[in-house]
Design an enzyme around this catalytic site. Structure first.
Site, PDB file in Angstrom:
ATOM      1  N   HIS A 218       1.087  -0.971   0.247  1.00 39.50           N
ATOM      2  CA  HIS A 218       0.644  -0.044   0.431  1.00 39.50           C
ATOM      3  C   HIS A 218       0.561   1.290  -0.129  1.00 39.50           C
ATOM      4  CE1 HIS A 218      -3.690  -2.313   0.923  1.00 39.50           C
ATOM      5  NE2 HIS A 218      -3.105  -3.466   1.650  1.00 39.50           N
TER       6      HIS A 218
ATOM      7  N   ASN B 170      -6.756   0.577  -2.390  1.00 40.31           N
ATOM      8  CA  ASN B 170      -7.157   1.428  -1.822  1.00 40.31           C
ATOM      9  C   ASN B 170      -6.541   2.372  -1.342  1.00 40.31           C
ATOM     10  OD1 ASN B 170      -5.298   0.223  -0.765  1.00 40.31           O
ATOM     11  ND2 ASN B 170      -6.273   0.091   1.719  1.00 40.31           N
TER      12      ASN B 170
ATOM     13  N   HIS C 116      -2.400 -12.613   1.798  1.00 41.93           N
ATOM     14  CA  HIS C 116      -2.036 -12.724   2.835  1.00 41.93           C
ATOM     15  C   HIS C 116      -3.209 -13.815   4.192  1.00 41.93           C
ATOM     16  CE1 HIS C 116      -6.127 -10.147   3.049  1.00 41.93           C
ATOM     17  NE2 HIS C 116      -5.253  -9.001   3.400  1.00 41.93           N
TER      18      HIS C 116
ATOM     19  N   ASP D  11       2.133  -7.074   2.189  1.00 44.83           N
ATOM     20  CA  ASP D  11       1.107  -5.772   2.655  1.00 44.83           C
ATOM     21  C   ASP D  11       1.231  -5.206   3.505  1.00 44.83           C
ATOM     22  OD1 ASP D  11      -1.978  -5.240   3.290  1.00 44.83           O
ATOM     23  OD2 ASP D  11      -2.216  -6.823   4.562  1.00 44.83           O
TER      24      ASP D  11
END
Lengths: 426, 308
Positions: free
Chosen positions: A64, A96, A236, A309
């Site tokens: 991210h 996101n 994940h 992640d």
């Protein structure tokens, strides 16, 4: 860039089953020669890699980078620098953001930013949203997104809960042969949970996220994937039963792959007893039985990929009570060290398998495989497999320092990368 | 051999608290209870000390109980209550705590809707922290006063059979009682609807029952928890009526026991829901004793943590 000679490194390439000591000569970012003992010339920049590993450039297929929308946590510039210092030459970023990566312009914007960041040393591939605004209602413009460079689809933290939308998305994705990456969580079961449901959540009185929240969705998605003949990737993975579902799915010939984060094969929910918010992530840290299953899944190939992640959050956002704190930790700069320490050292994985999990497999899943041979682009990660070092989050290149591993002693780390005719040594 | 000092400078919970610490608090509470029965109930023990009561969650009796305890020890008391929509913002808590600390507070008593908040405070401020209830985690002073009340009645807690009845899942009273009673050697069981029993509770060595009539013949004490009416809309049980019918502690049910069963309840009671009125007011109910003892036990805790 001058001509570069990678001297006397142990070159490991799972795609050709290579594991040998060689010299590699790089001219203008292209591999000129791979052979032992290349004669050294004055104008070469020589990088001594004796007792070090040369691997095809590592990819983190789950990060991210927070841009656009949450630049106080991370930007593409700080995120790619963190990736580079963690040993990754490429990263796939989740949609996101705000706005979400649900149209061409955002997908292109991310790639433009990445090319400018740190001289473009890290390749960034956007993952497109499955549905508009990641709301799970209408399909995002998938074909346009693919045209704009998207390499996979995911609504990430907002998993596609409507089975019919999921079915359509899987069907649509088959036209472009891209994976649908699911954050597997039945949110009605996860409810308001903040940690693994079990003995520890019972003792702490924190609302639990049961393992079945993950498993129910994987089970459904495997049936849908089999029906639609699509490519499905479990993000994940975190429970023993989930690993078993993927194992059985693979056995049945369903096109399913999976990834695990280092924290899910290193930590258990015991650590939540500290109420330290850097132990709060989704999926949550599970039990020792699950950790053991992650290792077995990595060993037997059920788990194809190690991905971080990488989820940066600012100190202010994390320095709150456990219920309020956002989920997630940064992972790029500790991934290789944790993996060598916890997997290679105890002989769960060979170094060859580790390179497979960090490079060969993720690249194959997202269609960005690289070939390491004369005449091809040089794209490498350099690793010192034996150096001991102490994690210091203050030294992270990431804008955020939210890691539960601060102070941990690790064995092995990346010492540099080469990609896009750029060399970074550290 | 008796300790005179607690092993921690905070009271965060009863999990892991040494038996000696619990005993010291109980013994100290005994002397404070004597003071409470005197015409003049105030002692100068904490004169010059300042205590802040930080209540981020509605509470009447716990706050009053703490405040009385503090005032009877002659401490200076400030109350900080935040209710409504501004509750729960972590930044507010951190800033509030640091601001209050800057005013030179010696002890902070905190109640908060999030588990772990007292632990969080220990990391950001220097004051002694007393947990007055954190989410569904712990409510140590409540359990200590429950244990104190039982100790007054029973010669020993060893092998005393105590069953906690009701919503165990969301109850900090249940958790603190389980940890404290187990340390004191009691045999703890729980009884409630399967939806309100937390996962893997049996791993703590707790026997689990779902039928109150199976429990009653085999226990010495029932600690009956308040059933929160909003759990019905949360889907945990179908109706209050059904709850009362199948889990309500009534006189009729208790009469099946061979020896009288002692009744505890942390209050406030939903009369004729978890407990019938005649039982709540009956001769084996220690509910009002609990309230009296609460002040003495809190005085003990404040004294032991507040005096250097």
């Amino acid at each position: 860039m001058p001509t570069i000679l990678l001297h006397s490194g142990r070159f490991i390439d799972p795609s050709t089953h290579t594991d040998s000591i060689v010299d590699i000569l790089i001219v203008n970012g292209i591999i000129e020669k791979i052979q032992p003992n290349i004669p050294q010339q004055k104008n070469y920049q020589i990088i001594n890699l004796k007792n070090k590993i040369i691997a095809p450039g590592f990819m983190d297929m789950h990060v991210h980078f927070r841009e656009p929308g949450f630049e106080h946590k991370e930007t593409i510039t700080s995120g790619t620098l963190s990736a580079a210092y963690g040993g990754f030459t490429s990263a796939c970023c989740m949609p996101n953001t705000n706005p979400a990566i649900d149209d061409e312009a955002i997908a292109q914007f991310i790639q433009t930013q990445a090319k400018k960041a740190n001289n473009g040393i890290v390749d960034v591939y956007p993952i497109g949203a499955v549905t508009k605004k990641r709301e799970g209602k209408e399909l995002a413009p998938i074909a346009e997104l693919v045209q704009a460079g998207v390499i996979g689809l995911s609504d990430d933290g907002a998993p596609v809960s409507n089975a019919n939308i999921m079915r359509r998305a899987l069907e649509y994705s088959t036209m472009y042969n891209i994976p649908l990456i699911q954050h597997c969580e039945d949110q009605t079961l996860a409810h308001n949970g903040v940690m693994n449901e079990g003995k520890i959540s019972t003792e702490l009185g924190l609302p639990g996220i049961p393992g079945i929240a993950e498993e129910v969705m994987i089970a459904r998605d495997l049936l849908l994937t089999e029906y639609t003949k699509a490519k499905y990737h479990v993000a994940h993975i975190s429970t023993a039963n989930a690993v078993q579902l993927v194992r059985e799915g693979k056995k049945k010939g369903i096109h399913v792959t999976s990834e695990v984060t280092p924290h899910h094969f290193v930590l258990t929910d015991e650590i939540v007893r500290s109420f330290e918010t850097n132990t709060k992530m989704n999926p949550p840290l599970r039990t020792q039985k699950d950790v053991d299953a992650m290792k077995e899944g990595l060993r037997d190939g059920t788990i194809d990929v190690i991905a971080t992640d990488h989820a940066p959050h600012s100190l202010d956002e994390k320095e709150v009570d456990y219920l309020q704190a956002p989920f997630g930790i940064v992972g790029l700069e500790t991934a290789i060290g944790l993996s060598i320490t916890e997997l290679v050292e105890p002989k769960i994985l060979s170094m060859m398998q580790l390179v497979e999990k960090f490079s060969t497999n993720p690249r194959k899943i997202v269609g960005k495989s690289i070939i390491i041979k004369e005449g091809e682009k040089a794209n490498f990660t350099f690793i010192d497999p034996t150096v001991e070092w102490k994690v210091n989050t203050e030294q992270f290149k990431s804008k955020s320092k939210n890691s539960p591993f601060n102070g941990k002693i690790l064995k092995g780390k990346a010492i540099g990368i080469f990609n896009n005719n750029q060399l970074l040594q550290y | 051999m008796n300790a005179t000092k607690l092993s921690s400078r905070h009271l965060l919970g009863l999990q892991g608290m040494p038996k000696e610490d619990i005993q010291l608090i109980l013994e100290t509470a005994k002397s404070f209870k004597e003071i409470l029965n005197r015409p003049i109930k105030k002692v100068p023990t904490l004169q010059g000390k300042t205590i802040a009561n930080l209540f981020f969650e509605n509470s009447t009796r716990t706050r009053i109980s703490f405040e009385l305890a503090e005032r009877r020890l002659s401490a200076d008391v400030v109350n900080f209550s935040v209710t409504g929509s501004s509750v729960g913002k972590g930044e507010t808590l951190k800033d509030t705590a640091r601001n209050i600390e800057a005013m030179k507070i010696d002890t902070v008593v905190i109640r908060h809707s999030a588990a772990g908040t007292p632990q969080f405070l220990t990391k950001i401020i220097q004051a002694n922290i007393i947990n007055a209830g954190d989410g569904c985690h712990e409510h140590p002073t409540q359990a200590l006063l429950d244990i104190y009340t039982l100790q007054e009645k029973f010669p020993s807690l060893k092998n005393l059979r105590v069953c906690i009845v009701g919503d165990i899942l969301h109850s900090r009273v249940a958790r603190s009682n389980i940890f404290g009673l187990q340390t004191m050697g009691a045999k703890v069981s729980v009884c409630g609807p399967a939806t309100l029993i937390p996962r893997e509770l049996e791993k703590l060595g707790i026997e689990i029952f779902h039928h109150i009539d199976d429990v009653i013949p085999n226990v010495d004490v029932l600690n009956v928890l308040r059933i929160q009416l909003e759990r019905q809309s949360g889907g945990f049980f179908p109706s209050v009526r059904e709850y009362h019918t199948f889990f309500g502690v009534t006189k009729e049910r208790l009469e099946k026991a061979h020896t009288p069963i002692t009744i505890l309840h942390p209050g406030p009671i939903n009369r004729d829901v978890e407990l019938s009125a005649d039982v709540a007011d009956g001769s084996h109910s220690l509910i009002l004793e609990q309230v009296t003892n609460g002040v003495a036990v809190r005085m003990a805790v404040l004294y032991l943590l507040g005096v250097e």
